[in-house]
Scaffold this motif. Structure first.
Motif, PDB file in Angstrom:
ATOM      1  N   ASP A  22       3.156 -86.506 -45.678  1.00 38.15           N
ATOM      2  CA  ASP A  22       1.872 -86.627 -46.365  1.00 38.15           C
ATOM      3  C   ASP A  22       0.940 -85.588 -45.755  1.00 38.15           C
ATOM      4  OD1 ASP A  22       2.575 -88.672 -48.070  1.00 38.15           O
ATOM      5  OD2 ASP A  22       2.029 -90.239 -46.645  1.00 38.15           O
ATOM      6  N   TRP A  23      -0.096 -85.181 -46.521  1.00 40.50           N
ATOM      7  CA  TRP A  23      -0.936 -84.105 -46.015  1.00 40.50           C
ATOM      8  C   TRP A  23      -2.353 -84.212 -46.533  1.00 40.50           C
ATOM      9  CZ3 TRP A  23      -1.138 -78.784 -48.720  1.00 40.50           C
ATOM     10  CH2 TRP A  23      -1.094 -78.937 -50.102  1.00 40.50           C
ATOM     11  N   SER A  24      -3.254 -83.490 -45.876  1.00 37.94           N
ATOM     12  CA  SER A  24      -4.623 -83.299 -46.350  1.00 37.94           C
ATOM     13  C   SER A  24      -4.688 -81.904 -46.948  1.00 37.94           C
ATOM     14  CB  SER A  24      -5.622 -83.425 -45.198  1.00 37.94           C
ATOM     15  OG  SER A  24      -5.621 -84.736 -44.676  1.00 37.94           O
ATOM     16  N   LYS A  41       4.804 -60.712 -44.072  1.00 40.82           N
ATOM     17  CA  LYS A  41       3.480 -61.320 -44.082  1.00 40.82           C
ATOM     18  C   LYS A  41       3.464 -62.461 -45.098  1.00 40.82           C
ATOM     19  CE  LYS A  41      -1.407 -60.173 -44.895  1.00 40.82           C
ATOM     20  NZ  LYS A  41      -2.349 -59.073 -45.238  1.00 40.82           N
ATOM     21  N   ILE A  42       3.174 -63.686 -44.624  1.00 42.98           N
ATOM     22  CA  ILE A  42       3.174 -64.869 -45.482  1.00 42.98           C
ATOM     23  C   ILE A  42       1.794 -65.508 -45.432  1.00 42.98           C
ATOM     24  CG2 ILE A  42       4.223 -67.125 -45.905  1.00 42.98           C
ATOM     25  CD1 ILE A  42       6.731 -66.126 -44.520  1.00 42.98           C
ATOM     26  N   GLU A  43       1.178 -65.744 -46.618  1.00 40.82           N
ATOM     27  CA  GLU A  43      -0.163 -66.312 -46.690  1.00 40.82           C
ATOM     28  C   GLU A  43      -0.114 -67.815 -46.912  1.00 40.82           C
ATOM     29  OE1 GLU A  43      -2.132 -64.121 -49.797  1.00 40.82           O
ATOM     30  OE2 GLU A  43      -2.995 -62.729 -48.335  1.00 40.82           O
ATOM     31  N   GLY A  44      -1.154 -68.507 -46.428  1.00 38.21           N
ATOM     32  CA  GLY A  44      -1.237 -69.946 -46.622  1.00 38.21           C
ATOM     33  C   GLY A  44      -2.395 -70.533 -45.845  1.00 38.21           C
ATOM     34  N   TYR A  45      -2.347 -71.843 -45.630  1.00 37.88           N
ATOM     35  CA  TYR A  45      -3.385 -72.564 -44.900  1.00 37.88           C
ATOM     36  C   TYR A  45      -2.737 -73.404 -43.810  1.00 37.88           C
ATOM     37  CZ  TYR A  45      -5.962 -71.657 -49.262  1.00 37.88           C
ATOM     38  OH  TYR A  45      -6.541 -71.070 -50.352  1.00 37.88           O
ATOM     39  N   TRP A  46      -3.464 -73.630 -42.731  1.00 40.24           N
ATOM     40  CA  TRP A  46      -3.040 -74.617 -41.743  1.00 40.24           C
ATOM     41  C   TRP A  46      -3.570 -75.970 -42.204  1.00 40.24           C
ATOM     42  CZ3 TRP A  46       0.449 -73.903 -38.035  1.00 40.24           C
ATOM     43  CH2 TRP A  46       0.753 -72.586 -37.674  1.00 40.24           C
ATOM     44  N   VAL A  47      -2.658 -76.910 -42.455  1.00 39.42           N
ATOM     45  CA  VAL A  47      -3.051 -78.204 -43.026  1.00 39.42           C
ATOM     46  C   VAL A  47      -2.563 -79.337 -42.129  1.00 39.42           C
ATOM     47  CG1 VAL A  47      -3.100 -77.379 -45.411  1.00 39.42           C
ATOM     48  CG2 VAL A  47      -0.953 -78.247 -44.451  1.00 39.42           C
ATOM     49  N   LYS A  48      -3.319 -80.439 -42.173  1.00 41.29           N
ATOM     50  CA  LYS A  48      -2.952 -81.621 -41.391  1.00 41.29           C
ATOM     51  C   LYS A  48      -1.861 -82.396 -42.131  1.00 41.29           C
ATOM     52  CE  LYS A  48      -6.066 -84.064 -39.235  1.00 41.29           C
ATOM     53  NZ  LYS A  48      -7.174 -85.023 -38.952  1.00 41.29           N
ATOM     54  N   VAL A  49      -0.820 -82.813 -41.407  1.00 39.73           N
ATOM     55  CA  VAL A  49       0.294 -83.555 -42.005  1.00 39.73           C
ATOM     56  C   VAL A  49       0.681 -84.715 -41.095  1.00 39.73           C
ATOM     57  CG1 VAL A  49       1.222 -81.511 -43.167  1.00 39.73           C
ATOM     58  CG2 VAL A  49       2.073 -82.124 -40.901  1.00 39.73           C
ATOM     59  N   TRP A  50       1.398 -85.658 -41.664  1.00 42.05           N
ATOM     60  CA  TRP A  50       2.018 -86.739 -40.907  1.00 42.05           C
ATOM     61  C   TRP A  50       3.231 -87.208 -41.701  1.00 42.05           C
ATOM     62  CZ3 TRP A  50      -2.612 -86.637 -43.291  1.00 42.05           C
ATOM     63  CH2 TRP A  50      -2.813 -87.489 -44.379  1.00 42.05           C
ATOM     64  N   ARG A  51       4.192 -87.754 -41.001  1.00 43.17           N
ATOM     65  CA  ARG A  51       5.417 -88.171 -41.671  1.00 43.17           C
ATOM     66  C   ARG A  51       5.115 -89.226 -42.731  1.00 43.17           C
ATOM     67  NH1 ARG A  51      10.478 -87.219 -39.168  1.00 43.17           N
ATOM     68  NH2 ARG A  51      10.333 -86.135 -37.175  1.00 43.17           N
ATOM     69  N   SER A  52       5.692 -89.050 -43.909  1.00 41.59           N
ATOM     70  CA  SER A  52       5.576 -90.042 -44.967  1.00 41.59           C
ATOM     71  C   SER A  52       6.782 -90.955 -44.856  1.00 41.59           C
ATOM     72  CB  SER A  52       5.560 -89.359 -46.338  1.00 41.59           C
ATOM     73  OG  SER A  52       5.544 -90.310 -47.367  1.00 41.59           O
ATOM     74  N   VAL A  53       6.602 -92.066 -44.158  1.00 39.55           N
ATOM     75  CA  VAL A  53       7.744 -92.921 -43.862  1.00 39.55           C
ATOM     76  C   VAL A  53       7.598 -94.260 -44.564  1.00 39.55           C
ATOM     77  CG1 VAL A  53       8.411 -91.877 -41.684  1.00 39.55           C
ATOM     78  CG2 VAL A  53       6.594 -93.565 -41.708  1.00 39.55           C
ATOM     79  N   PRO A  62       2.297 -89.841 -35.120  1.00 45.79           N
ATOM     80  CA  PRO A  62       1.266 -88.848 -34.817  1.00 45.79           C
ATOM     81  C   PRO A  62       1.086 -87.820 -35.921  1.00 45.79           C
ATOM     82  CG  PRO A  62       3.259 -88.434 -33.548  1.00 45.79           C
ATOM     83  CD  PRO A  62       3.432 -89.770 -34.194  1.00 45.79           C
ATOM     84  N   GLU A  63      -0.143 -87.308 -36.016  1.00 40.83           N
ATOM     85  CA  GLU A  63      -0.458 -86.253 -36.964  1.00 40.83           C
ATOM     86  C   GLU A  63      -0.305 -84.902 -36.287  1.00 40.83           C
ATOM     87  OE1 GLU A  63      -4.460 -87.183 -37.929  1.00 40.83           O
ATOM     88  OE2 GLU A  63      -3.931 -88.730 -39.389  1.00 40.83           O
ATOM     89  N   GLY A  64      -0.268 -83.863 -37.109  1.00 37.85           N
ATOM     90  CA  GLY A  64      -0.193 -82.516 -36.578  1.00 37.85           C
ATOM     91  C   GLY A  64      -0.518 -81.523 -37.670  1.00 37.85           C
TER      92      GLY A  64
END
Length: 353
Positions: A22-24, A41-53, A62-64
């Motif tokens: 899961d992510w924000s 070169k790869i473009e994107g965003y750093w996004v918050k995620v956590w396991r979708s269990v 934990p999130e990361g």
């Protein structure tokens, strides 16, 4: 997965391919950044995620942060660690009548998650329970998946390489003859989709093959001719494919036929999907000189779908068959506002040990 957004964050965990998250999502004010991966070169965003269990033991994990370019709504390949995931399997020795069967009982929260379940090879973390029964302790190893791996080996392969190894068999299908499909008599059934046809026999007679017209009407489809065996292959499609051979000399119907027989005639394989269960249905039989099964293995895999078309599988050796497969999530998982996906087909080598 890192503890902060950006390459400066400390690595918390390395997530295997196929881990469901899961992510924000990034907001409209977030700006794209890039990383250099293997010189690209790869473009994107750093996004918050956590396991979708879907199972309780890992809730509150934990999130990361991960880089969004490495995320996707769907699996494009079957994670190697999930190849052996199964709903159930059973094996039986015909002469000794010894058997072993194993199945998982998954609750409604975990049902249909399949290849997504973080690639755990033995369901140790699943919220559900496992049952196994047998009458021969020699068939049971430490883990049910280990027992399965003592009979078969699964590997993803490159089609362009394995097609060059395709072997001919005594059971290769010939499609040159196609029977004329005729309607069922109106006094037998009101269903227009039910058909009948005639198969010519080598004694000059013909054999009528009719659809089943009872409580659960269904057709008996003509598949093709096995010229080296003097047989036809037909199949009834009702809650699973039931194959039969028709002897061209006598008209005898031999039920329980094997649609794919190995080049040395020692193994029979069937592969299909059924509407009431997710995952590939694979049947393997060890055959004697009279093509009678001496041992049978049936598996309902959980992480991948197999093509039911017999033209999509082929032998490359006496005990290796190639199957056309795709991750199960391509058919059962859809994201809101996401377009339906075409299956990502791959090729799987099944080796009978």
């Amino acid at each position: 997965m890192r503890d902060a957004a950006g390459p400066q964050g400390n690595i918390i965990e390395k997530l295997p391919y196929g881990t469901k998250l899961d992510w924000s999502p990034p907001s409209s004010t977030d700006k794209k950044v890039y990383v250099i991966d293997d010189g690209e070169k790869i473009e994107g965003y750093w996004v918050k995620v956590w396991r979708s269990v879907p199972y309780q033991e890992l809730k509150g994990n934990p999130e990361g942060y991960v880089f969004s370019a490495y995320l996707d709504y769907h699996l494009k390949e079957i994670p190697e660690r999930s190849l052996y995931l199964y709903n159930r399997f059973s094996i039986q020795e015909e002469q000794s009548q010894t058997y072993f069967e194993s199945s998982y009982h998954i609750d409604k929260d975990t049902y249909n998650y399949s290849a997504y379940i973080d690639c755990y090879p033995w369901y140790d973390e699943h919220f559900g329970y496992h049952s196994a029964s047998n009458n021969s302790k020699e068939m049971y190893i430490s883990q049910p998946a280990d027992t399965l791996k003592s009979f078969i080996k699964l590997e993803l392969v490159d089609y362009n390489k394995v097609i060059k190894q395709k072997k001919k068999t005594d059971f290769d299908l010939d499609y040159s003859f196609q029977p004329e499909l005729l309607p069922i008599n109106k006094n037998e059934s009101e269903h227009n989709f039910l058909k009948r046809y005639y198969l010519p026999l080598k004694n000059g007679d013909s054999l009528e093959i009719k659809a089943h017209t009872g409580e659960y009407p269904h057709c008996v489809e003509y598949i093709g001719e096995l010229k080296k065996q003097n047989k036809y292959l037909v199949v009834a499609d009702f809650e699973g494919l039931e194959y039969a051979w028709i002897n061209q000399l006598t008209g005898e119907r031999i039920n329980g036929a094997f649609p794919k027989v190995s080049p040395n005639n020692r193994y029979g394989v069937s592969h299909e999907i059924v509407y009431y269960e997710d995952g590939a249905q694979i049947g393997i039989s060890w055959l004697d000189a009279n093509l009678k099964a001496t041992k049978s293995l049936y598996i309902n895999f959980q992480s991948w779908i197999v093509s039911s078309s017999l033209d999509d599988s082929f032998w490359i050796s006496d005990n290796e068959i190639i199957l056309m497969v795709h991750p199960i999530d391509n058919t059962i998982q859809e994201v809101e506002m996401d377009e339906p996906m075409e299956p990502q087909w791959h090729y799987l080598k099944l080796t009978i040990l």
